[in-house]
Design an enzyme around this catalytic site. Sequence first.
Site, PDB file in Angstrom:
ATOM      1  N   CYS A   1      12.698  11.709   8.145  1.00 28.82           N
ATOM      2  CA  CYS A   1      12.501  11.157   9.609  1.00 28.82           C
ATOM      3  C   CYS A   1      13.674  11.273  10.269  1.00 28.82           C
ATOM      4  O   CYS A   1      13.755  11.402  11.669  1.00 28.82           O
ATOM      5  CB  CYS A   1      11.991   9.775   9.533  1.00 28.82           C
ATOM      6  SG  CYS A   1      12.931   8.645   8.520  1.00 28.82           S
TER       7      CYS A   1
ATOM      8  N   GLY B   1      -4.978   4.857   4.627  1.00 30.89           N
ATOM      9  CA  GLY B   1      -4.435   3.964   5.970  1.00 30.89           C
ATOM     10  C   GLY B   1      -5.481   3.592   6.500  1.00 30.89           C
ATOM     11  O   GLY B   1      -5.650   2.313   6.876  1.00 30.89           O
ATOM     12  N   PRO B   2      -6.667   4.330   6.790  1.00 29.47           N
ATOM     13  CA  PRO B   2      -7.914   3.941   7.824  1.00 29.47           C
ATOM     14  C   PRO B   2      -8.459   2.655   7.140  1.00 29.47           C
ATOM     15  O   PRO B   2      -9.282   2.031   7.796  1.00 29.47           O
ATOM     16  CB  PRO B   2      -8.473   5.019   8.097  1.00 29.47           C
ATOM     17  CG  PRO B   2      -7.592   6.175   7.729  1.00 29.47           C
ATOM     18  CD  PRO B   2      -6.784   5.699   7.068  1.00 29.47           C
TER      19      PRO B   2
ATOM     20  N   VAL C   1      -7.552   0.873   3.596  1.00 31.62           N
ATOM     21  CA  VAL C   1      -6.575  -0.130   3.050  1.00 31.62           C
ATOM     22  C   VAL C   1      -5.545  -0.741   4.110  1.00 31.62           C
ATOM     23  O   VAL C   1      -5.056  -1.622   4.265  1.00 31.62           O
ATOM     24  CB  VAL C   1      -5.881   0.200   1.886  1.00 31.62           C
ATOM     25  CG1 VAL C   1      -4.772  -0.679   1.403  1.00 31.62           C
ATOM     26  CG2 VAL C   1      -7.036   0.442   0.732  1.00 31.62           C
ATOM     27  N   GLY C   2      -5.029   0.309   4.952  1.00 35.27           N
ATOM     28  CA  GLY C   2      -3.680  -0.046   5.871  1.00 35.27           C
ATOM     29  C   GLY C   2      -4.397  -0.884   6.879  1.00 35.27           C
ATOM     30  O   GLY C   2      -3.643  -2.046   7.300  1.00 35.27           O
TER      31      GLY C   2
ATOM     32  N   GLY D   1      -5.120   3.404  -1.915  1.00 36.04           N
ATOM     33  CA  GLY D   1      -6.048   3.459  -0.739  1.00 36.04           C
ATOM     34  C   GLY D   1      -5.348   4.332   0.414  1.00 36.04           C
ATOM     35  O   GLY D   1      -4.256   4.815   0.506  1.00 36.04           O
TER      36      GLY D   1
ATOM     37  N   GLU E   1       9.064   1.638  11.303  1.00 34.65           N
ATOM     38  CA  GLU E   1      10.093   2.811  11.001  1.00 34.65           C
ATOM     39  C   GLU E   1       9.434   3.920  11.234  1.00 34.65           C
ATOM     40  O   GLU E   1       8.582   4.247  10.081  1.00 34.65           O
ATOM     41  CB  GLU E   1      10.725   2.724   9.945  1.00 34.65           C
ATOM     42  CG  GLU E   1      12.244   3.387   9.605  1.00 34.65           C
ATOM     43  CD  GLU E   1      11.868   4.751   9.237  1.00 34.65           C
ATOM     44  OE1 GLU E   1      11.915   5.703  10.251  1.00 34.65           O
ATOM     45  OE2 GLU E   1      11.824   4.916   8.134  1.00 34.65           O
TER      46      GLU E   1
ATOM     47  N   GLU F   1       7.609  16.148  16.105  1.00 35.19           N
ATOM     48  CA  GLU F   1       8.216  16.211  14.771  1.00 35.19           C
ATOM     49  C   GLU F   1       7.578  16.919  13.908  1.00 35.19           C
ATOM     50  O   GLU F   1       6.351  16.878  13.548  1.00 35.19           O
ATOM     51  CB  GLU F   1       8.230  14.625  14.100  1.00 35.19           C
ATOM     52  CG  GLU F   1       8.818  14.497  12.861  1.00 35.19           C
ATOM     53  CD  GLU F   1       8.813  13.142  12.471  1.00 35.19           C
ATOM     54  OE1 GLU F   1       9.766  12.683  12.014  1.00 35.19           O
ATOM     55  OE2 GLU F   1       7.829  12.424  12.608  1.00 35.19           O
TER      56      GLU F   1
ATOM     57  N   LYS G   1       0.819  -1.388  -0.083  1.00 41.42           N
ATOM     58  CA  LYS G   1       0.131  -0.071   0.096  1.00 41.42           C
ATOM     59  C   LYS G   1       0.996   1.304  -0.081  1.00 41.42           C
ATOM     60  O   LYS G   1       1.564   1.730   1.029  1.00 41.42           O
ATOM     61  CB  LYS G   1      -0.718  -0.010   1.168  1.00 41.42           C
ATOM     62  CG  LYS G   1      -2.041   1.140   0.866  1.00 41.42           C
ATOM     63  CD  LYS G   1      -2.433   1.817   2.557  1.00 41.42           C
ATOM     64  CE  LYS G   1      -1.681   3.028   2.846  1.00 41.42           C
ATOM     65  NZ  LYS G   1      -1.920   4.272   1.781  1.00 41.42           N
TER      66      LYS G   1
END
Length: 475
Positions: A282, A206-207, A209-210, A204, A248, A382, A173
């Site tokens: 990151c 995250g909420p 497909v993830g 898609g 990660e 961050e 994804k």
Amino acid sequence: MVVAGTGRTDHVIGGEFVAGGGDRIEVVNPATEEVIAAVPAGTAAEVDAAVVAARAAFPAWSARPVQERGDAVRRISQGLGARRDEIAATITAEMGSPIIFATRVQASLPIATSAALADLLADFPWTERIGNSLVVREPAGVVAAITPWNYPLHQIVAKVAPALAAGCTVVLKPSEIAPLTAGILAEIIADAGVPAGVFNVVHGVGPVVGEALAAHPDVDMVSFTGSTRAGRRVSAVAADTVKRVALELGGKSASVLLDDADLRAAVKITMANCYINGGQTCTALSRMLVPAARHDEAVEVAVAAAGKYVVGDPTDAATRIGPMSSAAQRDRVTGYIRTGVSEGAVLATGGPEAPEGFDRGYYVRPTVFAAVRPDMVIANEEIFGPVLSVIPYTCDDEAVEIANATPYGLAGAVFSVDEERAVAVARRLRTGQVDVNGGAFNPAAPFGGYKQSGNGRELGRFGLEEFCELKSIQL
């Protein structure tokens, strides 16, 4: 000028390109605010179909000799090399990375890491003898790879290449913000002769497909790169099926300038690492810790350095900072800048206003805050933009304490004319990697974090190990 490509923008399920019948997600060029493509908004149904395809392909792929899998990874690397300039232009178009950086890093690093991986397979300890046991490394199974927008191809290849080499099959994804290189990679993988179902793509959010991937009972492992907040959710959803999870996540990395450091060189290197990819990295060195007695001098050097970071059209070779990847990301960064001002940090340069001359595009001024206290929001959260916080300290012990005080532990740096002293401080930092005096990034070394920066490691031998299960056979 090389024109950006897209590859196919469909799902890839069982070797077939599937358009999807529902909504589409628009891909917006962050420099022009124009829609340049659209991908399907996948559902749990597409996830299930892709996982079924990956599960069906797993027995044959995992049974292939290691050399054959390595040869496939090498052909993928060669395919990436053949389309490098197209890939770079695509990344610039979809998420705003300046074209020079997109070419030299975004498009080139995946070529190098996948080729290096193919090289190490022959010497990898797939089987070793420990006493009366054979310890065997075997593929983890069906892997869900969930990747971010800031390094859209590198993060994909850092997961897909070792997963395929280990004998796993994959459902990817990609980020819906920067999904276009996934289509190019799918074409390259097919051209490399990888069988249908071994590599699948479901586009898609995250909420949807993830989470469907993380929860799926036939997914054996999730490899996720993204925010710490999203990583927590992936872990929680995956816990119901007790699958392996490699994360990660975010970072708030400190660059520690010891009192004997070459200050000008150290500030310059810190700034380069803070502003890399527009700060959307990151591992960005977003906190610069300096001896209190040298604080003002360090800020002066940092402000001068910030002035050399040209903000502009990311297709222009002179541009060093392009737009933020989206309107939401621009607003996030400028919101943090406003927070820093309200907290009482000294705005040495930059600010929340759009750079002069930019009436469209998601641009942010390169910003430096001085006299930042360790308890300020901008020193702990961050930001993911070109914002540096300069924090004074009084002694080495306090510097280490400040550096370790955030929930993160992904990267860091130490500068001193005495390398032994710098390494001693580096050993005290609770973080996954530390650069000493500007030590270069090593893609063969393990990459990953401590604390809320995640768990597991990527790249090289250590990245390959993440996709292997261990079996002991007693003789």
